[in-house]
Scaffold this active site. Sequence first.
Site, PDB file in Angstrom:
ATOM      1  N   LYS A  55      14.612  -6.249   5.198  1.00 12.78           N
ATOM      2  CA  LYS A  55      14.935  -5.234   6.218  1.00 12.78           C
ATOM      3  C   LYS A  55      16.298  -5.475   6.890  1.00 12.78           C
ATOM      4  CE  LYS A  55      10.182  -3.983   7.310  1.00 12.78           C
ATOM      5  NZ  LYS A  55       9.146  -3.798   8.330  1.00 12.78           N
ATOM      6  N   LYS A 108       0.833  -1.207   0.000  1.00 17.69           N
ATOM      7  CA  LYS A 108       0.000   0.000   0.000  1.00 17.69           C
ATOM      8  C   LYS A 108       0.876   1.269   0.000  1.00 17.69           C
ATOM      9  CE  LYS A 108      -4.064  -2.079   1.383  1.00 17.69           C
ATOM     10  NZ  LYS A 108      -3.717  -3.347   0.754  1.00 17.69           N
TER      11      LYS A 108
HETATM   12  P1  NDP Z   1       9.263 -12.579  12.129  1.00 11.97           P
HETATM   13  O1  NDP Z   1       9.196 -13.755  11.219  1.00 11.97           O
HETATM   14  O2  NDP Z   1      10.552 -11.865  12.324  1.00 11.97           O
HETATM   15  O3  NDP Z   1       8.774 -13.049  13.615  1.00 11.97           O
HETATM   16  C1  NDP Z   1       7.650 -13.843  13.759  1.00 11.97           C
HETATM   17  C2  NDP Z   1       7.259 -13.929  15.240  1.00 11.97           C
HETATM   18  O4  NDP Z   1       5.995 -14.603  15.312  1.00 11.97           O
HETATM   19  C3  NDP Z   1       8.229 -14.706  16.107  1.00 11.97           C
HETATM   20  O5  NDP Z   1       8.269 -14.125  17.380  1.00 11.97           O
HETATM   21  C4  NDP Z   1       7.574 -16.110  16.163  1.00 11.97           C
HETATM   22  O6  NDP Z   1       7.878 -16.832  17.326  1.00 11.97           O
HETATM   23  C5  NDP Z   1       6.112 -15.717  16.208  1.00 11.97           C
HETATM   24  N1  NDP Z   1       5.239 -16.805  15.749  1.00 11.97           N
HETATM   25  C6  NDP Z   1       5.153 -17.312  14.500  1.00 11.97           C
HETATM   26  N2  NDP Z   1       4.218 -18.291  14.458  1.00 11.97           N
HETATM   27  C7  NDP Z   1       3.715 -18.403  15.719  1.00 11.97           C
HETATM   28  C8  NDP Z   1       2.717 -19.237  16.313  1.00 11.97           C
HETATM   29  N3  NDP Z   1       2.049 -20.152  15.592  1.00 11.97           N
HETATM   30  N4  NDP Z   1       2.427 -19.067  17.625  1.00 11.97           N
HETATM   31  C9  NDP Z   1       3.085 -18.120  18.349  1.00 11.97           C
HETATM   32  N5  NDP Z   1       4.054 -17.313  17.843  1.00 11.97           N
HETATM   33  C10 NDP Z   1       4.358 -17.451  16.543  1.00 11.97           C
HETATM   34  O7  NDP Z   1       8.095 -11.597  11.614  1.00 11.97           O
HETATM   35  P2  NDP Z   1       8.028 -10.008  11.798  1.00 11.97           P
HETATM   36  O8  NDP Z   1       8.410  -9.715  13.196  1.00 11.97           O
HETATM   37  O9  NDP Z   1       8.769  -9.335  10.698  1.00 11.97           O
HETATM   38  O10 NDP Z   1       6.476  -9.674  11.526  1.00 11.97           O
HETATM   39  C11 NDP Z   1       5.451 -10.011  12.481  1.00 11.97           C
HETATM   40  C12 NDP Z   1       4.111  -9.428  12.017  1.00 11.97           C
HETATM   41  O11 NDP Z   1       4.101  -8.006  12.093  1.00 11.97           O
HETATM   42  C13 NDP Z   1       3.729  -9.782  10.574  1.00 11.97           C
HETATM   43  O12 NDP Z   1       2.375 -10.220  10.572  1.00 11.97           O
HETATM   44  C14 NDP Z   1       3.881  -8.462   9.820  1.00 11.97           C
HETATM   45  O13 NDP Z   1       2.975  -8.379   8.734  1.00 11.97           O
HETATM   46  C15 NDP Z   1       3.521  -7.457  10.917  1.00 11.97           C
HETATM   47  N6  NDP Z   1       4.094  -6.095  10.665  1.00 11.97           N
HETATM   48  C16 NDP Z   1       3.228  -5.023  10.500  1.00 11.97           C
HETATM   49  C17 NDP Z   1       3.712  -3.738  10.281  1.00 11.97           C
HETATM   50  C18 NDP Z   1       2.745  -2.588  10.091  1.00 11.97           C
HETATM   51  O14 NDP Z   1       3.159  -1.511   9.647  1.00 11.97           O
HETATM   52  N7  NDP Z   1       1.478  -2.745  10.443  1.00 11.97           N
HETATM   53  C19 NDP Z   1       5.167  -3.478  10.217  1.00 11.97           C
HETATM   54  C20 NDP Z   1       5.996  -4.653  10.443  1.00 11.97           C
HETATM   55  C21 NDP Z   1       5.450  -5.907  10.639  1.00 11.97           C
HETATM   56  P3  NDP Z   1       9.168 -17.834  17.383  1.00 11.97           P
HETATM   57  O15 NDP Z   1      10.330 -16.945  17.745  1.00 11.97           O
HETATM   58  O16 NDP Z   1       8.812 -18.810  18.432  1.00 11.97           O
HETATM   59  O17 NDP Z   1       9.308 -18.434  16.012  1.00 11.97           O
END
Ligand code: NDP
Length: 277
Positions: free
Chosen positions: A66, A16
């Site tokens: 990133k 977007k």
């Molecule tokens: P990462 O892949 O770096 O991290 C994912 C995280 O989610 C980890 O902490 C992981 O835990 C956890 N996770 C994944 N699956 C599960 C599950 N089934 N149950 C519990 N925990 C889970 O992703 P990002 O940090 O880059 O992004 C996270 C979210 O934030 C995304 O949905 C992204 O779209 C959103 N976002 C939105 C933004 C906005 O402007 N609105 C900006 C940036 C991100 P573990 O360490 O145990 O694997």
Amino acid sequence: MTDKYAVIGNPIAHSKSPIIHKAFAEQTGEDISYEAILAPLDGFEVTVKSLIAQGYKGANVTVPFKFEAFNLCDELTQRAQLAGAVNTLTFKQNKIFGDNTDGVGLVSDITQNLNIAINQKTVLLMGAGGAAYGVVLPLLEAGALLSVANRTPEKAMQLANTFNQLQLGKQKINAGNFVIFKNQSFDIVINATSTGLTDDLPDISENNFAKNALTYDMMYGRETPFMSLARAAVAQVADGLGMLVEQAAEAFYIWRKVRPDTQPVIQMVRSLQMEKS
Ligand code: NDP
């Protein structure tokens, strides 16, 4: 001469950012162009160098680049350094400057758009990935009393250690898996996990929401299981659209030194989304 900007990602078609930046430019009268650029998964650096050669002034960076962007920069802001990730590049003086505006976008959305103070509030941040790292410093600066829960507790503890060493907050960050927080309620609960993409629900319950709690999902464009749980518990629910527009506004400010009015742009993007669904 029109100044050129872009967002680089893979995939990128869904982004977007071009709509948002074009709306900012129209509103502020800034003469810029902004487009979405798909970089090959192994071609981020080449793409950036090509933009620089073509005279682009800057670029936003999204998934999955990133961290690569972070490594490519000559200079970083403190918030980008602590986030370990960069979403805003500025090209000037033959250098690449990197910043991370995600966290400030979240805090602006909560405090300005949703009108909810963060200072002295108990905040549970769910997740310890890139998005979580990006929001910790701005949350601490806003006065949050922060806890971090993650499926893999070691990652939450590592995040907490990184920031606790710097003694930035009013108190140390508590960190662990979800179980250790199961009897604790929070004023603000933020979902920074990627569970919105897979329709999973982190190990959270309505007991974690204080009365009148704000629940914030960084995901936007769809109802997540976390949002549904929060709605059933009659907590306030916000999605990440405001954060998206606010992080873009901060990038626009870095580049143009003009702060756009985000409210009409949030409304515009939301109505486009509703037309689609
Ligand atoms: P990462 O892949 O770096 O991290 C994912 C995280 O989610 C980890 O902490 C992981 O835990 C956890 N996770 C994944 N699956 C599960 C599950 N089934 N149950 C519990 N925990 C889970 O992703 P990002 O940090 O880059 O992004 C996270 C979210 O934030 C995304 O949905 C992204 O779209 C959103 N976002 C939105 C933004 C906005 O402007 N609105 C900006 C940036 C991100 P573990 O360490 O145990 O694997």
